[in-house]
Motif scaffolding. Structure first.
Motif, short mmCIF file in Angstrom:
data_model
loop_
_atom_site.label_atom_id
_atom_site.label_comp_id
_atom_site.label_asym_id
_atom_site.label_seq_id
_atom_site.Cartn_x
_atom_site.Cartn_y
_atom_site.Cartn_z
N PHE A 128 0.70 -0.99 0.12
CA PHE A 128 -0.04 -0.55 0.11
C PHE A 128 0.78 1.52 0.12
N LEU B 140 -3.66 9.11 3.70
CA LEU B 140 -4.52 7.91 4.05
C LEU B 140 -3.90 6.66 3.39
N ALA B 141 -3.88 5.16 4.34
CA ALA B 141 -3.36 4.13 3.96
C ALA B 141 -4.34 3.65 2.39
N LEU B 142 -3.48 3.84 1.54
CA LEU B 142 -4.17 3.24 0.54
C LEU B 142 -3.63 2.12 -0.27
N THR B 143 -4.74 0.61 -0.73
CA THR B 143 -3.68 -0.48 -1.42
C THR B 143 -3.75 -0.22 -2.60
N ILE C 279 -7.66 3.03 -4.97
CA ILE C 279 -9.34 2.78 -5.07
C ILE C 279 -9.81 2.99 -3.55
N VAL C 280 -10.56 3.97 -3.65
CA VAL C 280 -10.75 4.84 -2.22
C VAL C 280 -12.57 4.77 -2.24
N LEU C 281 -12.91 3.97 -0.94
CA LEU C 281 -14.29 4.08 -0.66
C LEU C 281 -14.24 5.28 0.58
N MET D 52 -15.44 7.35 3.18
CA MET D 52 -15.67 6.83 4.74
C MET D 52 -16.45 7.54 5.24
N GLY E 113 -13.97 11.08 6.37
CA GLY E 113 -12.98 12.29 6.04
C GLY E 113 -11.91 12.29 4.85
N LEU F 287 -15.03 -3.22 -0.92
CA LEU F 287 -13.20 -2.93 -1.36
C LEU F 287 -12.33 -3.44 -1.84
N VAL G 96 -8.63 -4.76 -3.97
CA VAL G 96 -7.38 -5.23 -4.12
C VAL G 96 -6.58 -6.39 -4.02
N MET H 58 -3.74 3.31 11.15
CA MET H 58 -2.46 3.88 10.97
C MET H 58 -1.72 5.22 10.70
N LEU I 6 -10.11 0.83 15.77
CA LEU I 6 -11.46 1.87 14.21
C LEU I 6 -12.26 2.64 15.20
C1 LIG Z 1 -2.81 -1.38 4.99
C2 LIG Z 1 -4.19 0.11 4.79
C3 LIG Z 1 -4.50 -0.02 3.60
C4 LIG Z 1 -6.29 0.21 2.75
N1 LIG Z 1 -6.52 0.69 1.52
C5 LIG Z 1 -7.38 1.60 1.66
C6 LIG Z 1 -7.85 0.80 0.00
O1 LIG Z 1 -7.03 0.74 -0.82
N2 LIG Z 1 -8.90 1.97 0.01
C7 LIG Z 1 -9.41 3.23 0.65
O2 LIG Z 1 -10.97 3.16 0.30
N3 LIG Z 1 -9.14 2.73 2.13
C8 LIG Z 1 -8.26 1.51 1.90
N4 LIG Z 1 -7.21 2.10 3.63
C9 LIG Z 1 -8.68 2.52 4.82
C10 LIG Z 1 -7.86 4.10 4.63
O3 LIG Z 1 -6.57 4.73 4.74
C11 LIG Z 1 -8.75 5.04 5.63
O4 LIG Z 1 -8.54 4.86 7.15
C12 LIG Z 1 -10.45 4.99 5.72
O5 LIG Z 1 -10.83 5.42 4.18
C13 LIG Z 1 -10.65 5.99 6.75
O6 LIG Z 1 -10.59 6.94 6.54
P1 LIG Z 1 -10.39 8.72 5.93
O7 LIG Z 1 -10.13 9.28 6.91
O8 LIG Z 1 -11.88 9.01 5.33
O9 LIG Z 1 -12.24 8.16 7.37
P2 LIG Z 1 -11.77 8.52 9.70
O10 LIG Z 1 -12.48 10.18 9.85
O11 LIG Z 1 -10.26 8.40 9.72
O12 LIG Z 1 -12.36 6.98 10.24
C14 LIG Z 1 -14.40 6.96 9.56
C15 LIG Z 1 -14.25 5.92 9.44
O13 LIG Z 1 -12.72 4.99 8.84
C16 LIG Z 1 -12.80 3.38 9.64
N5 LIG Z 1 -11.74 3.47 9.62
C17 LIG Z 1 -10.85 4.60 10.02
N6 LIG Z 1 -9.27 3.98 10.16
C18 LIG Z 1 -9.72 2.86 8.82
C19 LIG Z 1 -8.77 1.94 8.37
N7 LIG Z 1 -7.66 1.49 8.57
N8 LIG Z 1 -9.49 0.04 7.85
C20 LIG Z 1 -10.44 0.02 7.93
N9 LIG Z 1 -11.59 1.70 8.43
C21 LIG Z 1 -11.27 2.66 9.06
C22 LIG Z 1 -13.34 4.19 11.40
O14 LIG Z 1 -13.64 3.71 12.01
C23 LIG Z 1 -14.75 4.98 10.50
O15 LIG Z 1 -15.63 4.64 10.71
C24 LIG Z 1 -6.48 1.35 3.90
C25 LIG Z 1 -6.24 1.45 5.16
C26 LIG Z 1 -5.07 0.92 5.65
C27 LIG Z 1 -5.03 0.64 7.08
#
Ligand SMILES: Cc1cc2nc3c(=O)[nH]c(=O)nc-3n(C[C@H](O)[C@H](O)[C@H](O)COP(=O)(O)OP(=O)(O)OC[C@H]3O[C@@H](n4cnc5c(N)ncnc54)[C@H](O)[C@@H]3O)c2cc1C
Ligand code: FES
Length: 371
Positions: free
Chosen positions: A77, A100-103, A117-119, A121, A123, A162, A166, A293, A341
């Motif tokens: 990622f 943002l961690a993104l794979t 590819i970004v879901l 969520m 933030g 999502l 990956v 992370m 989380l």
């Molecule tokens: C190794 C890794 C790979 C990832 N790959 C992808 C990817 O390919 N595409 C993608 O869209 N997102 C991926 N994520 C998740 C992404 O990095 C963000 O955490 C997520 O998009 C939420 O960020 P936000 O700032 O929008 O929301 P925030 O305001 O941080 O949180 C909103 C919601 O997201 C949830 N959330 C927070 N951190 C994570 C997390 N690490 N994993 C899952 N849910 C989380 C929270 O519980 C909350 O419900 C990955 C995370 C990790 C650690």
């Protein structure tokens, strides 16, 4: 460098005088400094290539970053962030992202492109849609550990929502190594599905699962479809309820599950209960753990700590998920992951509402809805 960033920097601090002394003994070589600078700028300075909406909640961000693209191996990622200086401003809010961690979904070595590819969520993920082609961005990585893709195995990929973004690069890598791939691709609603051809290419057989009726139509003779959740789909496949199958579950050597923590936990629990009779003992099961992370630089900030529990001995251990996101499904303590989380839940809900308001005031949300 194999190891964490602090050790790498420590190594460089000790090593650079030696390297400098050796270089001082040699005549300068090509390229000229200006050409070298231009090449390094092109190779290392990441900029947005394209942003495409795939579903109402998912966008694809393609970044031009040739060196980072070439270094990618499936499963790894990146950390992506916009520059505050380029961030849009609305009502006194600067729409700057957290890293943002993104794979990585796919790469194009020749063009120096990498796709994530970004879901959305709520933030920083909601701000990706604002990125503009040509905009410089901060990109770190690839980081994490490449997913092991050995040859000659029968592999079951279990992707939730999502997670399917990956898994198609991982499935393709397994097939390139000569392994057989059975792929359960699960979605909540029919409109959640994207990159269908990529998923088909990544699998010898796909079982398309959807919670929403009437579900999907399989596109190839070897593929199947199921209405219900992914655990029910595996059960139906194993019991023969979906008809004759080319890859029996009893031949599976390795399971890789990627999806929400809830989905991966459900797969883990079902393997020890209702699904146990379909799999042979001794197969490996791996889950891709997306802990919260921060640095993503392998064992620096410790935001990504994940508790493991050895089911045989009861021993507890703790791992850094950013070092290796692929973890033994039976050892991951999913309760800890859920708690981690959701620990910032109140702030995240407020952020989500505020970002939504900002995007509406920018006219972006209304515009996106009308598309
Ligand atoms: C190794 C890794 C790979 C990832 N790959 C992808 C990817 O390919 N595409 C993608 O869209 N997102 C991926 N994520 C998740 C992404 O990095 C963000 O955490 C997520 O998009 C939420 O960020 P936000 O700032 O929008 O929301 P925030 O305001 O941080 O949180 C909103 C919601 O997201 C949830 N959330 C927070 N951190 C994570 C997390 N690490 N994993 C899952 N849910 C989380 C929270 O519980 C909350 O419900 C990955 C995370 C990790 C650690
Ligand atoms: S995210 Fe910082 S050490 Fe893992």
């Amino acid at each position: 460098f194999a190891g964490n960033v602090v050790k790498a920097m420590g190594g460089a601090t000790r090593g650079y005088p030696v390297v400098s002394r050796m270089l001082a003994k040699r005549a300068p070589a090509a390229p000229e400094p200006a050409a070298l600078k231009a090449r390094l700028d092109d190779e290392l300075r990441a900029r947005v290539h394209a942003v495409e909406r795939l579903t109402p909640k998912i966008v694809e961000v393609v970044v031009k970053a040739p060196m980072a693209a070439r270094a990618f191996q499936p499963g790894q990622f990146y950390r992506l962030q916009n520059y505050e200086a380029h961030a849009q401003r609305v009502d006194g809010t600067t729409l700057a992202m957290e890293g943002l961690a993104l794979t990585g979904a796919w790469i194009d070595r020749n063009e120096g492109l990498l796709s994530t590819i970004v879901l959305e969520m709520g933030g920083s993920s909601d701000l990706c849609t604002l990125l503009q082609p040509g905009e410089p961005v901060i990109l770190m990585g690839p980081t994490g550990t490449p997913t092991e893709t050995p040859s000659g195995e029968t592999v079951l990929l279990v992707g939730g929502g999502l997670g399917n973004a990956v898994l198609f690069s991982i499935g393709a890598a397994f097939r390139a190594e000569g392994s057989r791939v059975l792929y359960f691709a699960g979605y909540k609603t029919i409109e959640d599905r994207y990159k269908i051809a990529d998923i088909e290419r990544a699998a010898d057989s796909v079982v398309w699962c959807c919670d929403e009726a009437p579900g999907f139509q399989p596109g190839r003779p070897q593929d199947l479809a199921f209405v219900g959740n992914i655990v029910q789909a595996i059960e139906a496949y194993g019991s023969g309820a979906l008809g004759p199958v080319e890859i029996p579950l009893a031949e599976v050597d390795r399971i890789i599950a990627i999806g929400s923590d809830g989905m991966m936990n459900a797969v883990g629990q079902a393997r020890r209960a209702a699904l146990k009779r379909y799999f042979r003992p001794g197969h490996r099961a791996i889950a891709s753990i997306n802990s919260p992370m921060q640095c993503m630089m392998k064992e620096i900030c410790a935001q990504c700590l994940q508790r493991h529990y050895d089911p045989a001995t009861g021993t507890e251990t703790v791992v850094f998920s950013c070092f290796n996101q692929d973890q033994d499904l039976d050892r991951v303590d999913f309760r800890t992951l859920r708690r981690r989380l959701s620990q910032n839940g109140a702030q995240e809900k407020l952020t989500k509402l505020w970002i939504d308001r900002c995007l509406r005031h920018l006219g972006w949300r209304a515009a996106a809805a009308a598309e």
